[in-house]
Scaffold this motif. Sequence first.
Motif, PDB file in Angstrom:
ATOM      1  N   VAL A 140       0.839  -1.205   0.000  1.00 27.10           N
ATOM      2  CA  VAL A 140       0.000   0.000   0.000  1.00 27.10           C
ATOM      3  C   VAL A 140       0.872   1.252   0.000  1.00 27.10           C
ATOM      4  O   VAL A 140       0.573   2.236  -0.710  1.00 27.10           O
ATOM      5  CB  VAL A 140      -0.959  -0.020   1.210  1.00 27.10           C
ATOM      6  CG1 VAL A 140      -1.574   1.359   1.438  1.00 27.10           C
ATOM      7  CG2 VAL A 140      -2.057  -1.043   0.996  1.00 27.10           C
ATOM      8  N   GLN A 141       1.957   1.236   0.743  1.00 26.84           N
ATOM      9  CA  GLN A 141       2.855   2.395   0.740  1.00 26.84           C
ATOM     10  C   GLN A 141       3.467   2.596  -0.643  1.00 26.84           C
ATOM     11  O   GLN A 141       3.539   3.727  -1.153  1.00 26.84           O
ATOM     12  CB  GLN A 141       3.962   2.196   1.796  1.00 26.84           C
ATOM     13  CG  GLN A 141       3.460   2.113   3.236  1.00 26.84           C
ATOM     14  CD  GLN A 141       2.711   3.366   3.645  1.00 26.84           C
ATOM     15  OE1 GLN A 141       3.077   4.494   3.257  1.00 26.84           O
ATOM     16  NE2 GLN A 141       1.656   3.188   4.439  1.00 26.84           N
ATOM     17  N   GLU A 142       3.903   1.521  -1.281  1.00 25.36           N
ATOM     18  CA  GLU A 142       4.461   1.623  -2.636  1.00 25.36           C
ATOM     19  C   GLU A 142       3.395   2.084  -3.622  1.00 25.36           C
ATOM     20  O   GLU A 142       3.667   2.884  -4.533  1.00 25.36           O
ATOM     21  CB  GLU A 142       5.025   0.270  -3.068  1.00 25.36           C
ATOM     22  CG  GLU A 142       6.197  -0.201  -2.223  1.00 25.36           C
ATOM     23  CD  GLU A 142       6.611  -1.611  -2.568  1.00 25.36           C
ATOM     24  OE1 GLU A 142       5.929  -2.224  -3.440  1.00 25.36           O
ATOM     25  OE2 GLU A 142       7.578  -2.122  -1.969  1.00 25.36           O
ATOM     26  N   LEU A 143       2.176   1.579  -3.455  1.00 24.66           N
ATOM     27  CA  LEU A 143       1.089   1.957  -4.352  1.00 24.66           C
ATOM     28  C   LEU A 143       0.763   3.438  -4.247  1.00 24.66           C
ATOM     29  O   LEU A 143       0.512   4.118  -5.263  1.00 24.66           O
ATOM     30  CB  LEU A 143      -0.145   1.101  -4.025  1.00 24.66           C
ATOM     31  CG  LEU A 143      -1.352   1.272  -4.948  1.00 24.66           C
ATOM     32  CD1 LEU A 143      -1.005   0.827  -6.364  1.00 24.66           C
ATOM     33  CD2 LEU A 143      -2.531   0.471  -4.412  1.00 24.66           C
ATOM     34  N   LYS A 144       0.789   3.949  -3.044  1.00 21.43           N
ATOM     35  CA  LYS A 144       0.519   5.372  -2.859  1.00 21.43           C
ATOM     36  C   LYS A 144       1.580   6.229  -3.548  1.00 21.43           C
ATOM     37  O   LYS A 144       1.268   7.242  -4.176  1.00 21.43           O
ATOM     38  CB  LYS A 144       0.451   5.700  -1.368  1.00 21.43           C
ATOM     39  CG  LYS A 144      -0.804   5.187  -0.675  1.00 21.43           C
ATOM     40  CD  LYS A 144      -0.800   5.565   0.798  1.00 21.43           C
ATOM     41  CE  LYS A 144      -2.072   5.091   1.491  1.00 21.43           C
ATOM     42  NZ  LYS A 144      -2.094   5.452   2.924  1.00 21.43           N
ATOM     43  N   GLN A 145       2.838   5.806  -3.423  1.00 22.19           N
ATOM     44  CA  GLN A 145       3.910   6.550  -4.083  1.00 22.19           C
ATOM     45  C   GLN A 145       3.773   6.487  -5.602  1.00 22.19           C
ATOM     46  O   GLN A 145       3.920   7.504  -6.306  1.00 22.19           O
ATOM     47  CB  GLN A 145       5.280   6.003  -3.653  1.00 22.19           C
ATOM     48  CG  GLN A 145       5.602   6.222  -2.184  1.00 22.19           C
ATOM     49  CD  GLN A 145       5.762   7.707  -1.862  1.00 22.19           C
ATOM     50  OE1 GLN A 145       6.183   8.516  -2.703  1.00 22.19           O
ATOM     51  NE2 GLN A 145       5.400   8.066  -0.638  1.00 22.19           N
ATOM     52  N   GLU A 146       3.480   5.313  -6.135  1.00 20.83           N
ATOM     53  CA  GLU A 146       3.320   5.173  -7.585  1.00 20.83           C
ATOM     54  C   GLU A 146       2.135   5.991  -8.080  1.00 20.83           C
ATOM     55  O   GLU A 146       2.215   6.667  -9.119  1.00 20.83           O
ATOM     56  CB  GLU A 146       3.132   3.695  -7.934  1.00 20.83           C
ATOM     57  CG  GLU A 146       3.045   3.431  -9.434  1.00 20.83           C
ATOM     58  CD  GLU A 146       2.858   1.971  -9.747  1.00 20.83           C
ATOM     59  OE1 GLU A 146       2.759   1.619 -10.940  1.00 20.83           O
ATOM     60  OE2 GLU A 146       2.797   1.157  -8.786  1.00 20.83           O
ATOM     61  N   ARG A 147       1.031   5.925  -7.371  1.00 21.17           N
ATOM     62  CA  ARG A 147      -0.150   6.697  -7.779  1.00 21.17           C
ATOM     63  C   ARG A 147       0.159   8.195  -7.761  1.00 21.17           C
ATOM     64  O   ARG A 147      -0.210   8.946  -8.680  1.00 21.17           O
ATOM     65  CB  ARG A 147      -1.295   6.376  -6.815  1.00 21.17           C
ATOM     66  CG  ARG A 147      -2.552   7.227  -6.994  1.00 21.17           C
ATOM     67  CD  ARG A 147      -3.621   6.774  -6.000  1.00 21.17           C
ATOM     68  NE  ARG A 147      -4.771   7.666  -6.042  1.00 21.17           N
ATOM     69  CZ  ARG A 147      -4.879   8.806  -5.358  1.00 21.17           C
ATOM     70  NH1 ARG A 147      -3.882   9.205  -4.569  1.00 21.17           N
ATOM     71  NH2 ARG A 147      -5.964   9.554  -5.469  1.00 21.17           N
ATOM     72  N   GLU A 152      -4.701  -2.515 -11.944  1.00 23.92           N
ATOM     73  CA  GLU A 152      -4.833  -3.952 -12.174  1.00 23.92           C
ATOM     74  C   GLU A 152      -3.939  -4.745 -11.231  1.00 23.92           C
ATOM     75  O   GLU A 152      -4.331  -5.812 -10.736  1.00 23.92           O
ATOM     76  CB  GLU A 152      -4.512  -4.273 -13.631  1.00 23.92           C
ATOM     77  CG  GLU A 152      -5.584  -3.779 -14.610  1.00 23.92           C
ATOM     78  CD  GLU A 152      -5.195  -4.004 -16.057  1.00 23.92           C
ATOM     79  OE1 GLU A 152      -4.030  -4.409 -16.290  1.00 23.92           O
ATOM     80  OE2 GLU A 152      -6.025  -3.766 -16.952  1.00 23.92           O
ATOM     81  N   ARG A 153      -2.719  -4.248 -11.001  1.00 25.80           N
ATOM     82  CA  ARG A 153      -1.839  -4.925 -10.035  1.00 25.80           C
ATOM     83  C   ARG A 153      -2.468  -4.919  -8.642  1.00 25.80           C
ATOM     84  O   ARG A 153      -2.356  -5.910  -7.895  1.00 25.80           O
ATOM     85  CB  ARG A 153      -0.479  -4.243 -10.014  1.00 25.80           C
ATOM     86  CG  ARG A 153       0.381  -4.512 -11.222  1.00 25.80           C
ATOM     87  CD  ARG A 153       1.851  -4.192 -10.943  1.00 25.80           C
ATOM     88  NE  ARG A 153       2.026  -2.839 -10.438  1.00 25.80           N
ATOM     89  CZ  ARG A 153       2.207  -1.762 -11.200  1.00 25.80           C
ATOM     90  NH1 ARG A 153       2.224  -1.909 -12.532  1.00 25.80           N
ATOM     91  NH2 ARG A 153       2.374  -0.563 -10.685  1.00 25.80           N
ATOM     92  N   ARG A 154      -3.094  -3.808  -8.298  1.00 26.69           N
ATOM     93  CA  ARG A 154      -3.754  -3.730  -6.985  1.00 26.69           C
ATOM     94  C   ARG A 154      -4.868  -4.780  -6.884  1.00 26.69           C
ATOM     95  O   ARG A 154      -4.980  -5.485  -5.867  1.00 26.69           O
ATOM     96  CB  ARG A 154      -4.331  -2.338  -6.764  1.00 26.69           C
ATOM     97  CG  ARG A 154      -5.095  -2.192  -5.436  1.00 26.69           C
ATOM     98  CD  ARG A 154      -5.905  -0.929  -5.418  1.00 26.69           C
ATOM     99  NE  ARG A 154      -6.992  -0.958  -6.393  1.00 26.69           N
ATOM    100  CZ  ARG A 154      -8.157  -1.585  -6.186  1.00 26.69           C
ATOM    101  NH1 ARG A 154      -8.368  -2.263  -5.068  1.00 26.69           N
ATOM    102  NH2 ARG A 154      -9.098  -1.557  -7.111  1.00 26.69           N
ATOM    103  N   ILE A 155      -5.664  -4.899  -7.959  1.00 28.69           N
ATOM    104  CA  ILE A 155      -6.761  -5.868  -7.948  1.00 28.69           C
ATOM    105  C   ILE A 155      -6.222  -7.292  -7.865  1.00 28.69           C
ATOM    106  O   ILE A 155      -6.727  -8.134  -7.112  1.00 28.69           O
ATOM    107  CB  ILE A 155      -7.631  -5.675  -9.200  1.00 28.69           C
ATOM    108  CG1 ILE A 155      -8.302  -4.295  -9.160  1.00 28.69           C
ATOM    109  CG2 ILE A 155      -8.692  -6.766  -9.286  1.00 28.69           C
ATOM    110  CD1 ILE A 155      -9.010  -3.921 -10.440  1.00 28.69           C
TER     111      ILE A 155
END
Length: 615
Positions: free
Chosen positions: A102-109, A217-220
């Motif tokens: 989730v931390q990586e996803l927030k940075q990427e987003r 899609e990676r998140r899903i």
Amino acid sequence: MKQKDQFDNLEKHTQWGIDVLEKFIKFVKERTEIELSYAKQLRNLSKKYQPKKNSKEEEEYRYTSARAFLATLNEMNDYAGQHEVISENMTSLITGELTRYVQELKQERKSHFHDGRKAQQHIETCWKQLEASKRRFERDCKEADRAQQYFEKMDADINVTKADVEKARQQAQLRHQMAEDSKAEYSSTLQKFNSEQHDHYYTHIPHIFQKIQEMEERRIVRIGESMKTFAEVDRQVIPIIGKCLDEITKAAESIDHKNDSQLVIEAFKSGFEPPGDVDFEDFTQPMKRTVSESSLSNSRADGKSEPKFGGKSKGKLWPFIKKNKLMSLLTSPHQPPPPPPASASPSAVPNGPQSPKQQKEPLSHRFNEFMTSKPKIHCFRSLKRGGAGPEDFSNLPPEQRRKKLQQKVDELNRDIQKEMDQRDALTKMKDVYIKNPQMGDAASVDHRLAELGQNIEKLRLEVQKFEGWLAEVEGRLSMRSEARRQSGLYEAQNPSAVNSCAQDRESSPDGSYTEEQSQETEMKVPATDFDDEFDDEEPLPTIGTCKALYTFEGQNEGTISVAEGEMLYVIEEDKGDGWTRIRRNEDEEGYVPTSYVEVYLDKNAKDVYKSLEKI
């Protein structure tokens, strides 16, 4: 603006996806807490019902049902461990991994939307530049048109000097040149904007949208994999939990009711001889057989003058009751007591009232009353309240005594083995010290070796002592069993002799029955020291006190003499026959007429007495 709206929509959707992930993480975290709490409660439950060390509960676990329950408790402990494994695996494989993701996803987003906003700002800037160039070109064109019109007006006016016309012409040419320059700049800017706009809508923005799509899609996919892991963590421990349940089932199937019953029999087997058959009393004989003072006392006296086999002089009437108390029971008064004297003082009557000479009832009636007498239960309880008891366990029944002695011998032998092991170890150490003096002083272990030798010698003496007692008990038990076997064999082979013996007893001259007479035809079994332990029965508890109102001369068996004004202890209430049982001291007790005494019962003692009668 439409593009900006799309970015806003995407930003809201991707934020919702992150919220879903965080919600799932929170769900898994709470599940792990529940698993840990459940495992802790299961462990506490298992620990709560585990047998305490050095307690009576440990003895109970020799039964198969108790061992099965203990195995169930142990398996429940393992069962709790599997729930702890579930919690640990979910924490490491799901909670920890998703938190980092989730931390990586927030940075990427954040990076993707930053690039999108940057591209949007760039195209907006190009658009503003195009608009500015266009407005400038438009203004220059208008200025050029006005300058041309002014020149033409000045040129047609004959009143204007040639210099003014030339000036107007030059101004018009300048404005036309500026309009041409603005036109060229606008054309260049327009081309540049069109190129940037094409790149923006066909290259940059699609690329950013593609990255956002891949991220989503990676998140899903990741949340789907986490849900699978959530199920797999449970599935991985199912075989082990199944084994735990199988072991519980196996433990339940191992319960052997026959074995448990046999253990109870072995644990409480006393080794006492069962009482013999009661003889038939023939009341058609001229001399009726009764229980009289002379018959019982004569039998006791005969027992003293004629020693039995084994050197014991007293015959056992019952293994739990003293002779004097049995006499008192069998000869307690049953006729109505005498009325109190007519005068206020017993001195008016020379000898005072006497208990009547009652007719003796048959032995069967007395024996039935003796067997149904409730206070005799105290002889069993006295065994339990006996504290530590004698060293040779002589306060226990023969079979229980044998077991205790055997346990003591085994325990002493184990202690001897431990001491010998220590002595052997010290002896080897001493040999090492002798061969290698630098490792230690050989004389330093001599004192300890001497102590161990003394301890071993003391323990061996103890073993010899207990083995002697054990051999004595085993010998007596074997003699009893042999006597029972031979007696049964004799009666089976000689029924006529047994019958004649019974007829001889029935036709005895004085109508009484003594043990010495029966021993002529029966196998004589030596009396045991254990039987003597039950002669010292606990006295009946006192239930109150009484004061003698008159003097009573107790002359019959079972009565006791009292003096007027004397205070005594009450041990048995009047049961409707007019007699009260009292005690003066430990050796003197008997019955007095209820009307001769004033009774003060203790309520608590009375309640205890009544509760004992109900047992």
